[in-house]
Design an enzyme around this catalytic site. Structure first.
Site, PDB file in Angstrom:
ATOM      1  N   LYS A  12      98.710  78.092 114.845  1.00 20.08           N
ATOM      2  CA  LYS A  12      99.907  77.406 115.369  1.00 20.08           C
ATOM      3  C   LYS A  12     101.076  78.410 115.404  1.00 20.08           C
ATOM      4  O   LYS A  12     100.840  79.605 115.571  1.00 20.08           O
ATOM      5  CB  LYS A  12     100.208  76.161 114.543  1.00 20.08           C
ATOM      6  CG  LYS A  12      98.952  75.278 114.377  1.00 20.08           C
ATOM      7  CD  LYS A  12      99.211  73.917 113.855  1.00 20.08           C
ATOM      8  CE  LYS A  12      97.882  73.168 113.743  1.00 20.08           C
ATOM      9  NZ  LYS A  12      98.041  71.790 113.372  1.00 20.08           N
ATOM     10  N   GLU A  99      99.322  68.538 119.584  1.00 13.81           N
ATOM     11  CA  GLU A  99     100.730  68.958 119.496  1.00 13.81           C
ATOM     12  C   GLU A  99     101.266  69.317 120.885  1.00 13.81           C
ATOM     13  O   GLU A  99     102.431  69.082 121.192  1.00 13.81           O
ATOM     14  CB  GLU A  99     100.879  70.128 118.508  1.00 13.81           C
ATOM     15  CG  GLU A  99     100.736  69.629 117.072  1.00 13.81           C
ATOM     16  CD  GLU A  99     100.126  70.633 116.109  1.00 13.81           C
ATOM     17  OE1 GLU A  99     100.122  71.833 116.388  1.00 13.81           O
ATOM     18  OE2 GLU A  99      99.620  70.179 115.055  1.00 13.81           O
TER      19      GLU A  99
HETATM   20  P1  PGA Z   1      94.943  71.046 110.276  1.00 14.52           P
HETATM   21  O1  PGA Z   1      95.147  71.327 111.842  1.00 14.52           O
HETATM   22  O2  PGA Z   1      93.621  71.678 109.892  1.00 14.52           O
HETATM   23  O3  PGA Z   1      96.099  71.708 109.613  1.00 14.52           O
HETATM   24  O4  PGA Z   1      94.901  69.566 110.092  1.00 14.52           O
HETATM   25  C1  PGA Z   1      94.068  71.273 112.736  1.00 14.52           C
HETATM   26  C2  PGA Z   1      94.555  71.479 114.144  1.00 14.52           C
HETATM   27  O5  PGA Z   1      95.667  71.052 114.465  1.00 14.52           O
HETATM   28  O6  PGA Z   1      93.853  72.081 114.982  1.00 14.52           O
END
Ligand code: PGA
Length: 258
Positions: A12, A99
Site C-alpha cells: 500500500k 481501497e
Molecule cells: P491486510 O490487507 O492483510 O492488511 O488486511 C490486505 C489487502 O488489502 O490486500
C-alpha cells in the site's frame, strides 16, 4: 500442484522513506539467501517510487505494482502506464482493490478496462473481488461475486484469462483482524471456480490462480489458504515485515513438499 503458491505482498502507501525500502531489501535478500522456492513464488508490490529498489531481488521473488493506467503513453498527468511498469520489470499488478474502489470510485467496468490493458502489456493482473459486511449479512455475497467475475472475465480469450490471478478479498476482512472461516473460503473458492468453468472451460479454470486476502497472518496461512484450497494469499500489513514474508514462503514450501 501445477501453479506455484503465490504470496503477494501489498505494501500500500507504506515505507515512507527510501531508507525504509532499502532496509527491507537488505533483510529480504539476506533471509532468502538460503531459501529455495520450488513450490511458491513471492510477489512484492511496493509504491511506484520504490519499484527500482526492488528489482532482481532474489530467485522466486517477482515485482508487482498496485495500480496502472490503460493508455500506453500521452497527456495523462500523474498516471503510470502498464507499458512503463513492464519496462521497470513489473510482472504483476493489483487491480480493483477495495481501497481503489472506496477512495477513487473504481468500478468493475473500469477494472476490466485496466485488466485488458495490463494483459496487452504482458503484466499479470491480480484482480480483487469481495463483498462488504452488509452484503455478506444480507446473503448477497455469492450473487455479487458472480456478477463481478462476469464483468471482469466475460468474452476474454482463454489464453488471456489464464494469466489472471483472482484475489478473493472480503472487504470486511481487510485490515480488520477478522477472517472468514476455512469453510467459507472453501465455499467461495468453489463458486469462483464454477463460474470460471462456466465462462471458459475446466482446463482454463485450473490455470487461473485463486488467492485469499484480508488480515492474513503467517500463523493463519493454513486455515485461510492451504486447507481452504487457495493457490496463494494477498497480504497487506503482515507483508511489511520481510521476515514474515519469508516465513510465509517457507511455510508454503513445507506444506507442498511434505
Ligand atoms: P491486510 O490487507 O492483510 O492488511 O488486511 C490486505 C489487502 O488489502 O490486500
Amino acid at each position: 500442484m501445477t501453479t506455484p503458491f503465490l504470496v503477494i505482498g501489498n505494501f500500500k502507501m507504506n515505507q515512507v522513506t527510501r531508507a525504509e525500502a532499502e532496509q527491507y531489501v537488505i533483510v529480504l535478500r539476506r533471509e532468502m539467501a538460503t531459501v529455495t522456492l520450488s513450490h511458491s513464488r513471492g510477489i512484492l508490490c511496493p509504491s511506484f517510487v520504490h519499484l527500482g529498489l526492488y528489482q532482481d531481488l532474489s530467485a522466486g521473488i517477482r515485482l508487482g505494482a498496485q495500480h496502472g493506467f490503460p493508455e500506453k503513453s500521452g497527456a495523462f498527468t500523474g498516471e503510470v502506464s502498464f507499458a512503463q511498469l513492464k519496462d521497470m520489470g513489473v510482472e504483476y499488478v493489483i487491480l480493483g482493490h477495495s481501497e481503489r474502489r472506496h477512495y477513487f470510485g473504481e468500478t468493475d467496468e473500469a477494472t476490466r478496462v485496466r485488466l485488458e490493458a495490463a494483459l496487452k502489456y504482458l503484466v499479470h493482473p491480480v484482480v480483487c473481488i469481495g463483498e462488504t459486511r452488509e452484503e455478506r449479512q444480507s446473503g448477497k455475497r455469492d450473487a455479487l461475486l458472480s456478477k463481478q467475475l462476469e464483468t471482469l472475465f466475460r468474452g476474454l480469450p482463454k489464453m488471456q484469462a489464464e494469466k489472471v490471478v483472482v484475489a478473493y478479498e472480503p472487504r470486511w476482512a481487510i485490515g480488520s483482524g477478522e477472517v472468514p472461516t476455512t469453510e467459507e473460503i472453501v465455499s467461495v473458492g468453489t463458486l469462483i471456480r464454477q463460474k470460471l468453468t462456466e465462462l471458459f472451460d475446466e482446463n482454463t479454470m485450473r490455470r487461473i490462480s485463486v488467492v485469499y486476502g484480508g488480515s492474513v497472518k503467517t500463523a493463519l496461512l493454513g486455515s485461510v489458504s492451504f486447507e481452504a484450497g487457495m493457490n496463494g494469499v494477498l497480504v497487506g500489513g503482515e507483508s511489511l515485515s520481510p521476515y514474515e514474508m519469508v516465513k510465509m514462503l517457507q511455510a508454503a514450501e513445507h506444506f507442498y513438499t511434505d
